[in-house]
Design a protein around this motif. Sequence first.
Motif, short mmCIF file in Angstrom:
data_model
loop_
_atom_site.label_atom_id
_atom_site.label_comp_id
_atom_site.label_asym_id
_atom_site.label_seq_id
_atom_site.Cartn_x
_atom_site.Cartn_y
_atom_site.Cartn_z
N UNK A 158 50.13 -47.99 -53.17
CA UNK A 158 51.31 -48.69 -53.66
C UNK A 158 52.05 -47.86 -54.69
N UNK A 159 51.30 -47.28 -55.62
CA UNK A 159 51.92 -46.44 -56.64
C UNK A 159 52.62 -45.25 -56.00
N UNK A 219 58.60 -42.84 -52.35
CA UNK A 219 59.39 -43.45 -51.29
C UNK A 219 58.82 -43.21 -49.91
N UNK A 220 57.49 -43.03 -49.81
CA UNK A 220 56.86 -42.70 -48.54
C UNK A 220 56.10 -43.85 -47.91
N UNK A 221 56.12 -45.03 -48.53
CA UNK A 221 55.42 -46.16 -47.94
C UNK A 221 53.92 -46.13 -48.14
N UNK A 222 53.40 -45.05 -48.72
CA UNK A 222 51.97 -44.96 -48.98
C UNK A 222 51.14 -44.51 -47.80
N UNK A 223 51.77 -44.31 -46.64
CA UNK A 223 51.01 -43.96 -45.43
C UNK A 223 50.25 -42.66 -45.53
N UNK A 224 50.81 -41.67 -46.25
CA UNK A 224 50.13 -40.38 -46.35
C UNK A 224 48.83 -40.50 -47.14
N UNK A 238 56.83 -51.60 -48.76
CA UNK A 238 58.25 -51.28 -48.74
C UNK A 238 59.08 -52.36 -49.41
N UNK A 239 58.71 -53.62 -49.19
CA UNK A 239 59.44 -54.72 -49.81
C UNK A 239 59.37 -54.61 -51.34
N UNK A 240 58.15 -54.38 -51.84
CA UNK A 240 57.95 -54.27 -53.28
C UNK A 240 58.70 -53.08 -53.86
N UNK A 300 51.52 -54.23 -53.33
CA UNK A 300 52.75 -54.96 -53.66
C UNK A 300 53.06 -54.84 -55.16
N UNK A 301 52.02 -54.89 -55.98
CA UNK A 301 52.21 -54.84 -57.43
C UNK A 301 52.35 -53.40 -57.94
N UNK A 302 51.52 -52.49 -57.42
CA UNK A 302 51.53 -51.13 -57.95
C UNK A 302 52.73 -50.32 -57.47
N UNK A 303 53.36 -50.73 -56.36
CA UNK A 303 54.56 -50.02 -55.88
C UNK A 303 55.68 -50.10 -56.92
N UNK A 304 55.74 -51.22 -57.63
CA UNK A 304 56.77 -51.39 -58.65
C UNK A 304 56.57 -50.40 -59.80
N UNK A 305 55.30 -50.16 -60.14
CA UNK A 305 55.00 -49.20 -61.22
C UNK A 305 55.40 -47.79 -60.80
#
Length: 269
Positions: free
Chosen positions: A17-18, A24-29, A65-67, A230-235
């Motif tokens: 998420x972070x 901006x990669x969605x975390x997939x990598x 992505x939403x977050x 969802x939460x860590x993406x914002x950080x």
Amino acid sequence: MNIVEIIIFLAIGTIAGFAAGLFGVGGGVIIVPILYVVFTQMNYSSEVVMHLAVGTSLATIIVTSISSLIAHNKNAAVIWPVFRNLAPGLIVGSFFGAGIAGLLAAAQLRIIIGVFALWVAYSMFVGAKKIVDQNKILPSTAKQVFAGAGIGVASAIFGIGGGSLTVPYLNSYGVIMQKAVGTSAACGLPIAIAGAVGFMLFGIKEQVNVINSIGFVHIYAFLGISIMSFFTAKLGAKAAHVLSPAVLKKCFSVMLFIVGCFFIFKGLL
């Protein structure tokens, strides 16, 4: 599923998420290689482990992505006209990309993902110090739609939110790093939805026999990773607006280099 697996899925979500918000990669990598290792340790068939990791990764990117999108939009970093132009191609391309991935052998998929990651890592690292020419003009709507289709196909095959392609694509047309990352976060949503649906449908067609999964999407891994990401993406999104574009590109490239080497090594074994 035991408590250790739950903790692992939550931890993956925290890290991914972070990374999603930051790059901006969605975390997939991050998600794909870790899930590959986790699913292997869970003794799933080697023929489905890679596809299961990619499909599950795409499903989690829906939430991530939403977050990330919400956070970047607050900083006015999402170029909505560009998103609207890319979205149709992203959706169609991602769905067909999932079908293509389903036809590939596990070893082939690992090597393809590894080579792709190394290429992007090199491109981003070399271009880290380049100044973006903001006087450049984005291509026509039709060309953006076609670009979206190509990004969608590749993203579904690689199990990523498209940032590895969307960010450098936008950079090349004069979009600064922060806005490229923000717009990429928005683009990750249609990619993830279409790709995840594709992996579920094609997995069901292949009659994948994995407990707690729908096709090539593992339900418990999806839930655990999504909750934390969802939460860590914002950080991560907040950090993206503090760091310089050059630092972002270098961090991004180092991460992709590590992932690329991992998959090429595994694919050649």
